[in-house]
Design an enzyme around this catalytic site. Structure first.
Site, mmCIF file in Angstrom:
data_model
loop_
_atom_site.group_PDB
_atom_site.id
_atom_site.type_symbol
_atom_site.label_atom_id
_atom_site.label_comp_id
_atom_site.label_asym_id
_atom_site.label_seq_id
_atom_site.Cartn_x
_atom_site.Cartn_y
_atom_site.Cartn_z
ATOM 1 N N THR A 192 0.831 -1.210 0.000
ATOM 2 C CA THR A 192 0.000 0.000 0.000
ATOM 3 C C THR A 192 0.859 1.251 0.000
ATOM 4 O O THR A 192 0.565 2.232 -0.693
ATOM 5 C CB THR A 192 -0.922 0.006 1.230
ATOM 6 O OG1 THR A 192 -1.768 -1.145 1.187
ATOM 7 C CG2 THR A 192 -1.781 1.259 1.278
ATOM 8 N N THR A 218 0.888 -3.303 9.305
ATOM 9 C CA THR A 218 1.146 -4.705 9.006
ATOM 10 C C THR A 218 1.132 -5.482 10.300
ATOM 11 O O THR A 218 1.913 -5.200 11.206
ATOM 12 C CB THR A 218 2.491 -4.919 8.286
ATOM 13 O OG1 THR A 218 2.815 -6.308 8.296
ATOM 14 C CG2 THR A 218 3.618 -4.154 8.958
ATOM 15 N N ASP A 220 2.112 -8.379 10.739
ATOM 16 C CA ASP A 220 3.320 -9.206 10.835
ATOM 17 C C ASP A 220 4.513 -8.439 11.371
ATOM 18 O O ASP A 220 5.552 -9.044 11.648
ATOM 19 C CB ASP A 220 3.696 -9.766 9.455
ATOM 20 C CG ASP A 220 2.690 -10.768 8.936
ATOM 21 O OD1 ASP A 220 1.818 -11.189 9.717
ATOM 22 O OD2 ASP A 220 2.777 -11.133 7.748
ATOM 23 N N GLY A 264 2.620 -14.580 9.749
ATOM 24 C CA GLY A 264 4.038 -14.336 9.531
ATOM 25 C C GLY A 264 4.450 -14.882 8.183
ATOM 26 O O GLY A 264 5.060 -15.942 8.102
ATOM 27 N N ARG A 265 4.077 -14.161 7.132
ATOM 28 C CA ARG A 265 4.337 -14.634 5.773
ATOM 29 C C ARG A 265 5.832 -14.716 5.499
ATOM 30 O O ARG A 265 6.344 -15.699 4.994
ATOM 31 C CB ARG A 265 3.669 -13.683 4.783
ATOM 32 C CG ARG A 265 3.837 -14.049 3.325
ATOM 33 C CD ARG A 265 3.132 -13.030 2.454
ATOM 34 N NE ARG A 265 1.691 -13.063 2.630
ATOM 35 C CZ ARG A 265 0.876 -13.872 1.949
ATOM 36 N NH1 ARG A 265 1.380 -14.703 1.060
ATOM 37 N NH2 ARG A 265 -0.416 -13.844 2.169
#
EC number: 2.7.1.11
Length: 499
Positions: A192, A218, A220, A264-265
């Site tokens: 974004t 975020t 994360d 937690g990508r």
């Protein structure tokens, strides 16, 4: 001081290695703008403040742990109200948009931006853009007043709605012009903020008196430079409920295993902090720290050891951990969502089944595994007290910056101080757990889990995990524990070394 302002960066240098990574200002491309007195000087709420306004030269260092001969290093402009502003309250037409995934605290940020504009600066025209970036050109708006947003901080989600993708720079800027908007507040993650940066560049190219300001979001905690992102504390707190449930389930049955998958990508901060907070976790797996299942020192061996010793165990798993262990033939490995994020396989289900299959084949013991995925429950809750305070500071700071004519920036906390950070620093890379830092060492000492890295692998390569989210198979043979080099490694990943 010498200034070197170019399209991408605006740098101010000073004595003793001082570097200010400054943010753009409307006067950089629109000269001779009139200024006005800040109405805060007559605001009763600020009458008790000894110094109303932030000094023009105030800045905040990115790195606070230094040696006596160290250069002063990189600084960011300190956030806060300025004595002169570049908008009259009556001329301001502001808008707020939320993009990307949900996160605790979104409604609090919306509320406090509206309240700050109304009650600090007397701005009465504020619009909410409905449904993310595409809401700009779909012409969906929601009038926002203190009465409308009064209680929204008690709810999860965002009253404005959100979406991924939908970024069409030309259409968005046309909409901003058509509506007469001159302050744009964009709440979202790194994708974004990249979109916000492009919008700012187009607005600057057209020479419009329009501020574009971001609030980093975020769950994360993977945005660099800033201390933490809003919603993170709430996420860690809510994760405790799932971990507690997993512990109860595991402890109540013979050879019980509780497996919890958390968000937690690419970054394992939620898993790491939730593990440290819980003290019931026996193993934490994150994207930054590779692991393996089979063989000596592997996850299966550790699980067997824990069950023999304690009769139960709890595993916390970040959603991006172990992705390289999944079959490369799975089609979605190379697919992306509308925000450009790689679609991940459900590693929690896969590891759960792998553990069950392993012990079924071994026939040494019968296990009882319970898998808990609280992801959407965590995202949807209202922010806790700590995050509510943080959201308030972020919102007030971003409004002060916009009214002072700063643009192309994100408001964020750096070393405990509110700052204005240029977009390119927020979007240049992702913030990740540094597994040679003290915090990860604290976790390992808490769980007593193995590193899952063999001595041979550790001695082959001394590189850190990289910042793109792809994991390396090697770890440093000898970790650094807080010396200058280690601090530099931590700073490169977007934060200060833990103490």
């Amino acid at each position: 001081m010498e200034s070197n302002g170019i399209s991408e960066s605006k740098i101010v240098t000073g004595d003793y290695g001082y570097v200010l990574q400054d943010v753009p200002h409307l006067t950089d491309y629109i000269p001779d703008l009139p200024t006005y007195s800040n109405p805060l000087q007559d605001n009763p709420a600020y009458s008790v403040v000894k110094q109303y306004f932030v000094h023009v030269d105030d800045s905040v260092p990115q790195k606070i742990v230094v040696h006596k001969d160290s250069p002063r290093g990189i600084h960011f402009r300190r956030a806060g109200p300025r004595q002169k502003i570049y908008f009259e309250p009556d001329e301001v037409r502001a808008c707020i948009v939320t993009c990307g995934g949900l996160c605790p605290g979104l409604n609090t940020v919306i509320r406090e931006i509206v309240y700050s504009l109304y009650h600090m600066y007397g701005v009465t025209r504020v619009l909410g853009i409905d449904g993310g970036y595409k809401g700009f050109y779909a012409r969906n708006t929601i009038p926002l007043t203190p009465k409308v947003v009064n209680d929204i901080h008690k709810r999860g989600g965002t009253i404005l709605g959100t979406s991924r993708g939908g970024h069409d720079t030309s259409k968005i800027v046309h909409s901003i012009q058509d509506r007469g908007i001159n302050q744009v507040y964009i709440i979202g993650g790194d994708g974004t903020q990249k979109g916000a940066s492009v919008i700012f560049e187009e607005i600057r190219r057209r020479g419009l008196k329009v501020v574009v300001a971001g609030i980093p979001k975020t769950i994360d905690n993977d945005i660099p430079v800033i201390d933490k992102s809003f919603g993170f504390d709430t996420a860690v707190e809510e994760a405790q409920r799932a971990i507690n449930a997993a512990h109860v389930e595991a402890e109540s049955i013979e050879n019980g295993i509780g497996l919890v998958k958390l968000m937690g990508r690419y970054s394992g901060f939620i898993a790491m902090y939730a593990t440290l907070a819980s003290r019931d976790v026996d193993c934490c797996l994150i994207p930054e720290s590779p692991f393996y299942l089979e063989g000596k020192g592997g996850l299966f061996e550790y699980i067997e050891k824990q069950l023999k010793e304690n009769g139960h165990m709890v595993i916390v798993l970040a959603e991006g951990a172990g992705q390289e262990l999944l079959s490369a033939s799975m089609q979605s490995m190379n697919h992306q969502d509308a925000s450009g994020n790689k679609l991940l396989q459900d590693v929690g289900l896969w590891i759960s089944q792998s553990i069950k299959d392993h012990f079924s084949r071994q026939k040494k013991m019968t296990i009882n595994l319970k898998y808990i995925d609280p992801t959407y429950m965590i995202r949807a809750v209202p922010s806790n007290a700590s995050d509510n305070v943080y959201c308030t500071l972020l919102a007030q700071s971003v409004v002060h910056g916009a009214m002072a004519g700063y643009t192309g920036f994100t408001s964020g906390l750096v070393n405990g101080r509110q700052t204005y950070i240029p977009f390119y620093r927020i979007t240049e890379k992702q913030h990740q757990v540094v597994i040679t830092d003290r915090m990860w060492a604290r976790l390992l000492s808490s769980t007593n889990q193995p590193s899952f890295i063999s001595q041979k692998e550790g001695s082959e390569d001394g590189e850190e995990n990289n910042i793109s989210g792809e994991m390396k198979n090697e770890e440093p043979a000898t970790p650094c524990w807080g010396d200058e080099n280690c601090a530099d490694l931590v700073t490169e990943n977007g934060g200060a070394s833990s103490v």
